[in-house]
Design a protein around this motif. Structure first.
Motif, PDB file in Angstrom:
ATOM      1  N   VAL A   5       0.835  -1.203   0.000  1.00 38.81           N
ATOM      2  CA  VAL A   5       0.000   0.000   0.000  1.00 38.81           C
ATOM      3  C   VAL A   5       0.871   1.254   0.000  1.00 38.81           C
ATOM      4  CG1 VAL A   5      -1.678   1.318   1.358  1.00 38.81           C
ATOM      5  CG2 VAL A   5      -1.938  -1.149   1.107  1.00 38.81           C
ATOM      6  N   ALA A   6       1.960   1.215   0.761  1.00 37.05           N
ATOM      7  CA  ALA A   6       2.843   2.378   0.812  1.00 37.05           C
ATOM      8  C   ALA A   6       3.499   2.642  -0.537  1.00 37.05           C
ATOM      9  CB  ALA A   6       3.904   2.161   1.898  1.00 37.05           C
ATOM     10  N   LYS A   7       3.821   1.551  -1.249  1.00 41.91           N
ATOM     11  CA  LYS A   7       4.498   1.719  -2.550  1.00 41.91           C
ATOM     12  C   LYS A   7       3.573   2.325  -3.588  1.00 41.91           C
ATOM     13  CE  LYS A   7       7.018  -0.867  -6.087  1.00 41.91           C
ATOM     14  NZ  LYS A   7       8.146   0.077  -6.100  1.00 41.91           N
ATOM     15  N   PHE A   8       2.313   1.876  -3.588  1.00 42.21           N
ATOM     16  CA  PHE A   8       1.393   2.314  -4.640  1.00 42.21           C
ATOM     17  C   PHE A   8       0.379   3.332  -4.143  1.00 42.21           C
ATOM     18  CE2 PHE A   8       2.503  -2.140  -5.797  1.00 42.21           C
ATOM     19  CZ  PHE A   8       3.218  -1.853  -6.935  1.00 42.21           C
ATOM     20  N   PHE A   9       0.537   3.820  -2.918  1.00 43.24           N
ATOM     21  CA  PHE A   9      -0.477   4.731  -2.372  1.00 43.24           C
ATOM     22  C   PHE A   9      -0.534   6.038  -3.154  1.00 43.24           C
ATOM     23  CE2 PHE A   9      -1.763   8.136   0.552  1.00 43.24           C
ATOM     24  CZ  PHE A   9      -3.022   7.675   0.891  1.00 43.24           C
ATOM     25  N   ASN A  10       0.629   6.577  -3.488  1.00 48.80           N
ATOM     26  CA  ASN A  10       0.637   7.854  -4.213  1.00 48.80           C
ATOM     27  C   ASN A  10      -0.084   7.743  -5.552  1.00 48.80           C
ATOM     28  OD1 ASN A  10       2.024   9.211  -2.200  1.00 48.80           O
ATOM     29  ND2 ASN A  10       4.049   8.739  -3.071  1.00 48.80           N
ATOM     30  N   LEU A  11       0.213   6.663  -6.282  1.00 48.72           N
ATOM     31  CA  LEU A  11      -0.460   6.482  -7.577  1.00 48.72           C
ATOM     32  C   LEU A  11      -1.957   6.272  -7.386  1.00 48.72           C
ATOM     33  CD1 LEU A  11       2.020   4.169  -9.554  1.00 48.72           C
ATOM     34  CD2 LEU A  11       1.473   6.554 -10.017  1.00 48.72           C
ATOM     35  N   TRP A  12      -2.319   5.454  -6.411  1.00 51.41           N
ATOM     36  CA  TRP A  12      -3.738   5.181  -6.163  1.00 51.41           C
ATOM     37  C   TRP A  12      -4.474   6.457  -5.792  1.00 51.41           C
ATOM     38  CZ3 TRP A  12      -6.492   5.831  -1.580  1.00 51.41           C
ATOM     39  CH2 TRP A  12      -7.782   5.322  -1.584  1.00 51.41           C
ATOM     40  N   LEU A  13      -3.847   7.248  -4.900  1.00 46.89           N
ATOM     41  CA  LEU A  13      -4.481   8.482  -4.464  1.00 46.89           C
ATOM     42  C   LEU A  13      -4.587   9.480  -5.605  1.00 46.89           C
ATOM     43  CD1 LEU A  13      -5.631  10.117  -2.113  1.00 46.89           C
ATOM     44  CD2 LEU A  13      -3.294  10.913  -1.620  1.00 46.89           C
ATOM     45  N   PRO A  32     -10.076   6.252 -11.071  1.00 47.97           N
ATOM     46  CA  PRO A  32      -9.598   5.321 -10.038  1.00 47.97           C
ATOM     47  C   PRO A  32      -8.963   4.054 -10.623  1.00 47.97           C
ATOM     48  CG  PRO A  32     -11.985   5.223 -10.206  1.00 47.97           C
ATOM     49  CD  PRO A  32     -11.542   6.374 -11.077  1.00 47.97           C
ATOM     50  N   VAL A  33      -7.883   3.638  -9.963  1.00 54.77           N
ATOM     51  CA  VAL A  33      -7.200   2.392 -10.292  1.00 54.77           C
ATOM     52  C   VAL A  33      -6.944   1.683  -8.963  1.00 54.77           C
ATOM     53  CG1 VAL A  33      -5.198   1.319 -11.352  1.00 54.77           C
ATOM     54  CG2 VAL A  33      -6.101   3.453 -12.280  1.00 54.77           C
ATOM     55  N   SER A  34      -7.349   0.448  -8.884  1.00 55.72           N
ATOM     56  CA  SER A  34      -7.225  -0.280  -7.624  1.00 55.72           C
ATOM     57  C   SER A  34      -5.771  -0.637  -7.337  1.00 55.72           C
ATOM     58  CB  SER A  34      -8.088  -1.540  -7.655  1.00 55.72           C
ATOM     59  OG  SER A  34      -7.592  -2.439  -8.648  1.00 55.72           O
ATOM     60  N   ILE A  35      -5.498  -0.905  -6.042  1.00 54.75           N
ATOM     61  CA  ILE A  35      -4.162  -1.324  -5.630  1.00 54.75           C
ATOM     62  C   ILE A  35      -3.801  -2.654  -6.275  1.00 54.75           C
ATOM     63  CG2 ILE A  35      -2.748  -2.010  -3.661  1.00 54.75           C
ATOM     64  CD1 ILE A  35      -3.244   0.924  -3.661  1.00 54.75           C
ATOM     65  N   VAL A  36      -4.805  -3.513  -6.432  1.00 50.07           N
ATOM     66  CA  VAL A  36      -4.562  -4.823  -7.058  1.00 50.07           C
ATOM     67  C   VAL A  36      -4.102  -4.648  -8.501  1.00 50.07           C
ATOM     68  CG1 VAL A  36      -5.611  -7.013  -7.718  1.00 50.07           C
ATOM     69  CG2 VAL A  36      -6.224  -5.937  -5.542  1.00 50.07           C
ATOM     70  N   ASN A  37      -4.750  -3.758  -9.235  1.00 51.45           N
ATOM     71  CA  ASN A  37      -4.344  -3.500 -10.621  1.00 51.45           C
ATOM     72  C   ASN A  37      -2.934  -2.918 -10.687  1.00 51.45           C
ATOM     73  OD1 ASN A  37      -6.684  -4.462 -11.730  1.00 51.45           O
ATOM     74  ND2 ASN A  37      -7.657  -2.438 -11.913  1.00 51.45           N
ATOM     75  N   LEU A  38      -2.616  -2.037  -9.752  1.00 54.72           N
ATOM     76  CA  LEU A  38      -1.273  -1.458  -9.730  1.00 54.72           C
ATOM     77  C   LEU A  38      -0.223  -2.531  -9.446  1.00 54.72           C
ATOM     78  CD1 LEU A  38      -1.995   1.855  -7.755  1.00 54.72           C
ATOM     79  CD2 LEU A  38      -1.534   1.620 -10.198  1.00 54.72           C
ATOM     80  N   LEU A  39      -0.540  -3.438  -8.518  1.00 54.75           N
ATOM     81  CA  LEU A  39       0.390  -4.526  -8.214  1.00 54.75           C
ATOM     82  C   LEU A  39       0.532  -5.470  -9.411  1.00 54.75           C
ATOM     83  CD1 LEU A  39       2.163  -6.084  -6.234  1.00 54.75           C
ATOM     84  CD2 LEU A  39       0.098  -7.234  -5.382  1.00 54.75           C
ATOM     85  N   ALA A  40      -0.591  -5.751 -10.092  1.00 55.50           N
ATOM     86  CA  ALA A  40      -0.539  -6.639 -11.260  1.00 55.50           C
ATOM     87  C   ALA A  40       0.305  -6.030 -12.369  1.00 55.50           C
ATOM     88  CB  ALA A  40      -1.959  -6.926 -11.747  1.00 55.50           C
ATOM     89  N   MET A  41       0.161  -4.732 -12.586  1.00 49.34           N
ATOM     90  CA  MET A  41       0.988  -4.054 -13.594  1.00 49.34           C
ATOM     91  C   MET A  41       2.459  -4.120 -13.222  1.00 49.34           C
ATOM     92  SD  MET A  41      -1.089  -0.680 -14.924  1.00 49.34           S
ATOM     93  CE  MET A  41      -1.864  -0.203 -13.398  1.00 49.34           C
ATOM     94  N   TYR A  42       2.734  -3.947 -11.965  1.00 56.05           N
ATOM     95  CA  TYR A  42       4.127  -4.010 -11.495  1.00 56.05           C
ATOM     96  C   TYR A  42       4.712  -5.396 -11.737  1.00 56.05           C
ATOM     97  CZ  TYR A  42       8.088  -4.042  -8.284  1.00 56.05           C
ATOM     98  OH  TYR A  42       9.341  -4.179  -7.731  1.00 56.05           O
ATOM     99  N   LEU A  43       3.930  -6.441 -11.453  1.00 52.07           N
ATOM    100  CA  LEU A  43       4.412  -7.807 -11.643  1.00 52.07           C
ATOM    101  C   LEU A  43       4.582  -8.143 -13.127  1.00 52.07           C
ATOM    102  CD1 LEU A  43       2.293  -9.662  -8.912  1.00 52.07           C
ATOM    103  CD2 LEU A  43       4.703  -8.973  -8.792  1.00 52.07           C
ATOM    104  N   ARG A  44       3.776  -7.552 -13.997  1.00 54.08           N
ATOM    105  CA  ARG A  44       3.894  -7.810 -15.439  1.00 54.08           C
ATOM    106  C   ARG A  44       4.973  -6.949 -16.095  1.00 54.08           C
ATOM    107  NH1 ARG A  44      -1.902  -8.296 -15.157  1.00 54.08           N
ATOM    108  NH2 ARG A  44      -2.143  -6.096 -15.705  1.00 54.08           N
TER     109      ARG A  44
END
Length: 338
Positions: free
Chosen positions: A23-31, A39-51
């Motif tokens: 959450v701390a890593k992607f909070f700025n982007l999510w906010l 809006p983009v969910s934290i899950v989507n941000l994590l999935a993009m990071y993993l891909r």
């Protein structure tokens, strides 16, 4: 039992720490996306990071589209990015097309962007050119002599022309359509054809717009990625008298051919003369040979008794008399040998 509870508590703490770090890593982007109404969910941000997808690029692009009133999902942007496209150019081109009232959807914009891959063109440039027409020099500076097209009218006078073609992108034909080089080549062909069909270079100088009208009627933009708005003659100069030059060269060539034919006839005449001289010498040799037979014939006549001494004396007298008359006349042809 207490050990099991400690394990559960330790696991929960580890999970909580991991979730906190995510959450701390992607909070700025999510906010940022949430505040921008994209809006983009934290899950989507994590999935993009993993891909391996730059989630900041996708989020910023989605925010740009949302602020312009375009609803583009992150899945669409991710798919285009993974295809090798430029998502920023696609979104900016969609915004420009929407503001200009040009019908362009996301799929077509992505297709145009992928078609431009590996070239110097972009989908954004295509849309901008469709909004703001582009001017193309015909010919380009590295073509023709001094950046002009040479064409010859029917009277043999050449004209050097430079045109400026105003085009705008035809998005419906952009994929698979011919490029600027084809437009320049067709316009150049039309200019040469127009001047070549003119009866005189003066008529072209009087009405240079006749070139533009004739070229436009040929539909030179057919099958290209552009729509020609106008063709303007920027410069026109009078060149060489090509017709007179060609006639002079033809006359010089005809002269050389005639001289060659005359030389052939002269050589043939010389050969005939030499042949006749040889035949004359041959006939003279025959005459000399025949005269040489006379003394032999007279000797044979003496032996056979057909010729007497008195006959021979009269023959000598006649010969001497003939020689004397010949010398008096001034033509010494000589006397026959005895």
């Amino acid at each position: 039992m207490p050990n099991f509870q400690l394990l559960l508590v330790g696991g929960a703490i580890i999970v909580a720490i991991i979730l906190f770090l995510i959450v701390a890593k992607f909070f700025n982007l999510w906010l940022r996306a949430r505040i921008s109404n994209a809006p983009v969910s934290i899950v989507n941000l994590l999935a993009m990071y993993l891909r391996g997808i730059p989630n900041a690029l996708i989020v910023d692009t989605r925010i740009t589209a949302a602020k312009a009133g375009l609803n583009i999902s992150t899945d669409q942007l991710e798919a285009h990015y993974l295809s090798g496209g430029e998502v920023t150019h696609v979104v900016l081109s969609l915004i420009a097309a929407d503001k200009a009232g040009i019908p362009l959807d996301f799929k077509r914009a992505c297709a145009i962007d992928l078609a431009c891959k590996g070239t110097t063109k972009t989908v954004l440039e295509a849309v901008r050119t469709s909004i703001n027409p582009k001017v193309i020099d015909c010919p380009s500076n590295d073509m023709g002599r001094g950046g002009k097209i040479d064409a010859v009218a029917k009277d043999g006078i050449s004209l050097r022309v430079r045109a400026r073609v105003t085009v705008r992108t035809n998005l419906d034909r952009f994929i698979g359509g011919a490029t600027e080089e084809t437009v320049v080549a067709r316009v150049g062909e039309g200019i040469v054809s127009s001047i070549g069909s003119a009866p005189s270079y003066k008529s072209v100088l009087e009405n240079p717009d006749s070139i533009s009208k004739l070229v436009l009627t040929k539909g030179v933009d057919a099958g290209t990625a552009f729509e020609i708005l106008s063709i303007d003659i920027a410069d026109i100069d009078v060149g060489e008298n090509v017709g007179a030059k060609l006639q002079a060269e033809q006359a010089e060539t005809d002269k050389k051919i005639a001289q060659a034919n005359a030389e052939v006839r002269r050589a043939a005449a010389v050969a005939v003369e030499q042949e006749m001289s040889a035949r004359t010498q041959e006939m003279r040799a025959r005459v000399v040979e025949a005269e040489a037979q006379i003394p032999m014939a007279m000797a044979e006549a003496f032996r056979n008794g057909n010729l007497g001494i008195m006959d021979f004396a009269r023959y000598k007298n006649i010969s001497a008399d003939t020689d004397m008359r010949t010398k008096i006349a001034g033509t010494d042809t000589g006397s026959p040998q005895s």
